[in-house]
Design a protein around this motif. Structure first.
Motif, PDB file in Angstrom:
ATOM      1  N   SER A  29      64.804   7.832 106.223  1.00  0.00           N
ATOM      2  CA  SER A  29      63.899   7.297 107.579  1.00  0.00           C
ATOM      3  C   SER A  29      64.266   8.042 108.804  1.00  0.00           C
ATOM      4  N   ASN A  30      62.827   8.335 109.333  1.00  0.00           N
ATOM      5  CA  ASN A  30      63.005   8.876 110.524  1.00  0.00           C
ATOM      6  C   ASN A  30      64.119   8.975 111.412  1.00  0.00           C
ATOM      7  N   CYS A  31      64.667   7.611 111.509  1.00  0.00           N
ATOM      8  CA  CYS A  31      65.457   6.955 111.970  1.00  0.00           C
ATOM      9  C   CYS A  31      67.210   7.362 111.929  1.00  0.00           C
ATOM     10  N   GLN A  32      67.125   7.687 110.878  1.00  0.00           N
ATOM     11  CA  GLN A  32      67.981   8.478 110.310  1.00  0.00           C
ATOM     12  C   GLN A  32      68.855   9.574 110.454  1.00  0.00           C
ATOM     13  N   LEU A  33      67.225  10.509 109.976  1.00  0.00           N
ATOM     14  CA  LEU A  33      67.012  11.555 110.306  1.00  0.00           C
ATOM     15  C   LEU A  33      67.008  12.151 112.476  1.00  0.00           C
ATOM     16  N   ARG A  34      66.816  11.113 113.108  1.00  0.00           N
ATOM     17  CA  ARG A  34      66.817  10.874 114.320  1.00  0.00           C
ATOM     18  C   ARG A  34      68.894  11.291 114.307  1.00  0.00           C
ATOM     19  N   ASN A  35      69.227   9.705 114.010  1.00  0.00           N
ATOM     20  CA  ASN A  35      70.511   9.690 114.133  1.00  0.00           C
ATOM     21  C   ASN A  35      71.620  10.479 113.663  1.00  0.00           C
ATOM     22  N   ILE A  36      71.080  11.912 112.936  1.00  0.00           N
ATOM     23  CA  ILE A  36      72.179  13.069 112.362  1.00  0.00           C
ATOM     24  C   ILE A  36      71.595  14.137 113.305  1.00  0.00           C
TER      25      ILE A  36
END
Length: 116
Positions: free
Chosen positions: A14-21
């Motif tokens: 998800s976009n949220c997971q990519l931002r967290n990475i």
């Protein structure tokens, strides 16, 4: 090496997971910069050459990736992830909708450029 294009394609992050990475990568970047500066200030680089070299390579990799990114991506990653800024720093540069659209693209461009 981990190729983020394959990771996102295969695992549908998800976009949220990519931002967290991206956030973790940038936190590690700040940590490595502080570690290098501390070692330089204490004149202990020669005692911990491998540790210093690893930190330097990490910083260099992120810096090179940012240089290869578009201007908007450079601005968003630098001000939004690498620096601890005011949460609404982007209003000086973009409307809210434009920022969120560009942030999504910036995170993808940055992660694709890293090819960790």
């Amino acid at each position: 090496m981990l190729d983020f294009r394959k990771v996102n394609k295969d695992m549908s992050l998800s976009n949220c997971q990519l931002r967290n990475i991206t956030q973790v990568i940038c936190e590690n970047y700040r940590y490595c910069k502080r570690k290098m500066e501390s070692m330089e200030n204490q004149n202990i680089v020669s005692l911990n050459m491998n540790e210093y070299a690893d930190a330097k390579e990490y910083v260099r990799s992120v810096d090179r990736t940012l240089q290869d990114c578009s201007r908007d991506t450079q601005l968003i990653i630098t001000k939004g992830f690498l620096m601890n800024n005011d949460p609404v720093w982007y209003l000086e540069y973009f409307s809210r909708n434009t920022f969120y659209r560009l942030r999504k693209k910036a995170v993808l461009e940055f992660l694709r450029g890293l090819r960790i």
